[in-house]
Scaffold this motif. Structure first.
Motif, PDB file in Angstrom:
ATOM      1  N   ALA A 223      -9.080  -4.350 -45.300  1.00 16.52           N
ATOM      2  CA  ALA A 223      -7.702  -3.839 -45.373  1.00 16.52           C
ATOM      3  C   ALA A 223      -7.699  -2.489 -46.090  1.00 16.52           C
ATOM      4  CB  ALA A 223      -6.820  -4.847 -46.100  1.00 16.52           C
ATOM      5  N   ASP A 224      -8.462  -2.392 -47.150  1.00 16.47           N
ATOM      6  CA  ASP A 224      -8.578  -1.150 -47.927  1.00 16.47           C
ATOM      7  C   ASP A 224      -9.155  -0.029 -47.044  1.00 16.47           C
ATOM      8  OD1 ASP A 224      -9.030   0.776 -49.832  1.00 16.47           O
ATOM      9  OD2 ASP A 224     -10.692  -0.271 -50.817  1.00 16.47           O
ATOM     10  N   ILE A 225     -10.193  -0.349 -46.298  1.00 17.57           N
ATOM     11  CA  ILE A 225     -10.850   0.654 -45.440  1.00 17.57           C
ATOM     12  C   ILE A 225      -9.918   1.076 -44.296  1.00 17.57           C
ATOM     13  CG2 ILE A 225     -12.757   0.895 -43.769  1.00 17.57           C
ATOM     14  CD1 ILE A 225     -14.275  -1.017 -45.833  1.00 17.57           C
ATOM     15  N   PHE A 226      -9.189   0.123 -43.745  1.00 13.56           N
ATOM     16  CA  PHE A 226      -8.256   0.441 -42.655  1.00 13.56           C
ATOM     17  C   PHE A 226      -7.116   1.334 -43.150  1.00 13.56           C
ATOM     18  CE2 PHE A 226      -9.427  -3.750 -40.330  1.00 13.56           C
ATOM     19  CZ  PHE A 226     -10.487  -3.117 -39.709  1.00 13.56           C
ATOM     20  N   ARG A 227      -6.730   1.142 -44.416  1.00 15.54           N
ATOM     21  CA  ARG A 227      -5.666   1.998 -44.965  1.00 15.54           C
ATOM     22  C   ARG A 227      -6.190   3.404 -45.262  1.00 15.54           C
ATOM     23  NH1 ARG A 227      -3.986  -2.799 -47.774  1.00 15.54           N
ATOM     24  NH2 ARG A 227      -5.424  -2.286 -49.448  1.00 15.54           N
ATOM     25  N   THR A 228      -7.498   3.516 -45.525  1.00 13.83           N
ATOM     26  CA  THR A 228      -8.075   4.793 -45.967  1.00 13.83           C
ATOM     27  C   THR A 228      -8.494   5.689 -44.802  1.00 13.83           C
ATOM     28  OG1 THR A 228      -8.948   3.550 -47.857  1.00 13.83           O
ATOM     29  CG2 THR A 228      -9.801   5.783 -47.548  1.00 13.83           C
ATOM     30  N   PHE A 229      -9.042   5.080 -43.728  1.00 10.65           N
ATOM     31  CA  PHE A 229      -9.595   5.871 -42.620  1.00 10.65           C
ATOM     32  C   PHE A 229      -8.969   5.457 -41.289  1.00 10.65           C
ATOM     33  CE2 PHE A 229     -13.182   5.367 -45.700  1.00 10.65           C
ATOM     34  CZ  PHE A 229     -13.262   6.690 -46.121  1.00 10.65           C
ATOM     35  N   LYS A 230      -9.089   6.366 -40.309  1.00  7.11           N
ATOM     36  CA  LYS A 230      -8.618   6.065 -38.949  1.00  7.11           C
ATOM     37  C   LYS A 230      -9.783   5.533 -38.117  1.00  7.11           C
ATOM     38  CE  LYS A 230      -5.029   9.547 -38.287  1.00  7.11           C
ATOM     39  NZ  LYS A 230      -5.240  10.966 -38.493  1.00  7.11           N
ATOM     40  N   PHE A 231      -9.486   4.561 -37.253  1.00  2.00           N
ATOM     41  CA  PHE A 231     -10.534   3.974 -36.406  1.00  2.00           C
ATOM     42  C   PHE A 231     -10.077   3.879 -34.960  1.00  2.00           C
ATOM     43  CE2 PHE A 231     -11.582   2.400 -40.628  1.00  2.00           C
ATOM     44  CZ  PHE A 231     -12.940   2.614 -40.664  1.00  2.00           C
ATOM     45  N   ALA A 232     -11.062   3.881 -34.061  1.00  2.31           N
ATOM     46  CA  ALA A 232     -10.815   3.701 -32.628  1.00  2.31           C
ATOM     47  C   ALA A 232     -12.068   3.046 -32.035  1.00  2.31           C
ATOM     48  CB  ALA A 232     -10.559   5.050 -31.968  1.00  2.31           C
ATOM     49  N   PRO A 233     -11.978   2.572 -30.776  1.00  2.00           N
ATOM     50  CA  PRO A 233     -13.196   2.056 -30.129  1.00  2.00           C
ATOM     51  C   PRO A 233     -14.240   3.170 -30.008  1.00  2.00           C
ATOM     52  CG  PRO A 233     -11.233   1.414 -28.895  1.00  2.00           C
ATOM     53  CD  PRO A 233     -10.793   2.412 -29.923  1.00  2.00           C
ATOM     54  N   MET A 234     -15.499   2.784 -30.007  1.00  2.99           N
ATOM     55  CA  MET A 234     -16.582   3.775 -29.976  1.00  2.99           C
ATOM     56  C   MET A 234     -16.507   4.664 -28.731  1.00  2.99           C
ATOM     57  SD  MET A 234     -20.581   3.155 -30.739  1.00  2.99           S
ATOM     58  CE  MET A 234     -20.408   3.177 -32.505  1.00  2.99           C
ATOM     59  N   ARG A 235     -16.151   4.065 -27.617  1.00  6.45           N
ATOM     60  CA  ARG A 235     -16.054   4.833 -26.375  1.00  6.45           C
ATOM     61  C   ARG A 235     -15.102   6.029 -26.529  1.00  6.45           C
ATOM     62  NH1 ARG A 235     -14.882   2.381 -20.332  1.00  6.45           N
ATOM     63  NH2 ARG A 235     -15.492   4.310 -19.319  1.00  6.45           N
ATOM     64  N   GLU A 236     -13.973   5.772 -27.195  1.00  3.57           N
ATOM     65  CA  GLU A 236     -12.987   6.851 -27.423  1.00  3.57           C
ATOM     66  C   GLU A 236     -13.533   7.888 -28.394  1.00  3.57           C
ATOM     67  OE1 GLU A 236      -8.958   5.821 -28.616  1.00  3.57           O
ATOM     68  OE2 GLU A 236      -8.983   4.250 -27.088  1.00  3.57           O
TER      69      GLU A 236
END
Ligand SMILES: [Zn+2]
Length: 293
Positions: free
Chosen positions: A276-289
């Motif tokens: 939860a902490d990491i999701f609040r700190t950084f943006k993520f997407a699928p690797m393909r994107e």
């Protein structure tokens, strides 16, 4: 900077003991836990699906794909790449591609080796993945490890062909020679993100490392990547959200060594909070994107 969030769709006991160990139904509940967590934080991820798991629970992949996540391949049987022959590797991966196609209607473009087992001994795997139609692999840990890792491999996404042609330090000369390469591996590698410290690269960005170490190490590695204009990759397994798995399996009669049981279950209770902490700190997407393939 957008990073890749990746999940290896494994069952813990099978991944640990391998071979004929049955896939337990815990994987189904664990995938649901992972999907709920990702939805809560509005994160789309890449699921590297193991063929044996999808075969036993054919409802899983359609469910994951319907949530908007990328489905990629983790091979069929979880055999280590360097323990296979090129022929058996090709068959193992092809079997997983067929299963994913049957269950989702689309062929995967990404592959992750079981336990990061593309090492110096198994660099022949890259050209085979390219030949099977993959656009990327995320299978190399650029560290000096005892079970996996290629010390000196590039730390950020790179093209396999460029790398093999350059015959960089750490790559056997034979693999770097053009005549040893057939067919042309038009494949990107997204190596595991590591923390550069004291002249070495350290694994911190997922799995047991995120369980056993505070999240500040992972955050430092992601920020190091960003300072170089590069995305990072974080990896997890659904079972890492299953706090009671090891003790409940032991109560049900499964036997694991004392050390294994402890090191594999320790601090699973912290993972949800750390993610939860990491999701609040950084943006993520699928690797393909993230790779734009
Ligand atoms: Zn795995």
């Amino acid at each position: 900077m957008v990073n890749a969030f990746t999940i290896e769709l494994d069952d813990w006991a099978h991944g640990l003991l391998g071979g004929e160990t049955p896939i337990t139904s815990r994987v189904v509940g664990n995938v649901e836990r992972m999907l709920a967590l990702l939805e809560r934080h509005n994160v789309k991820a890449t699921f590297f699906a193991l063929g044996k798991v999808c075969e036993k629970f054919p409802e899983l992949l359609p469910r994951v794909a319907a949530c908007g996540h990328e489905i990629a391949s983790h091979g069929y049987g979880h055999d280590l790449v360097y323990s296979m022959t090129p022929e058996s590797f090709r068959e193992d991966v092809r079997r997983s591609v067929d299963l994913i196609g049957e269950q989702t209607g689309a062929a995967p473009v990404g592959y992750r080796a079981p336990a990061f087992s593309i090492t110096r001994q198994s660099l022949w795997a890259g050209p085979i993945l390219a030949e099977l139609g993959f656009k990327y692999s995320s299978s190399i840990f650029p560290i000096r490890g005892s079970r996996y890792g290629i010390a000196g491999a590039p730390a950020f996404p790179f093209n396999w062909e460029d790398w093999l042609t350059a015959g960089e330090a750490g790559v056997p000369a034979a693999v770097g020679k053009p005549e040893a390469r057939s067919p042309k591996p038009d494949l990107i590698e997204f190596p595991m993100t590591t923390l550069a410290f004291a002249g070495r690269r350290w694994p911190v960005c997922g799995g047991g490392y995120l369980r056993l170490l505070p999240a500040c190490f992972l955050k430092a590695a992601v920020r190091q990547a960003h300072r170089q204009g590069q995305p990072a990759v974080v990896y997890m397994h659904p079972y890492e959200l299953d706090v009671c798995e090891v003790s409940e399996l032991e109560r049900a009669g499964w036997r694991f060594g004392r050390k294994t049981a402890l090191t594999q279950s320790l601090f699973r209770c912290f993972i949800r909070r750390r993610l939860a902490d990491i999701f609040r700190t950084f943006k993520f997407a699928p690797m393909r994107e993230v790779l734009g393939v």
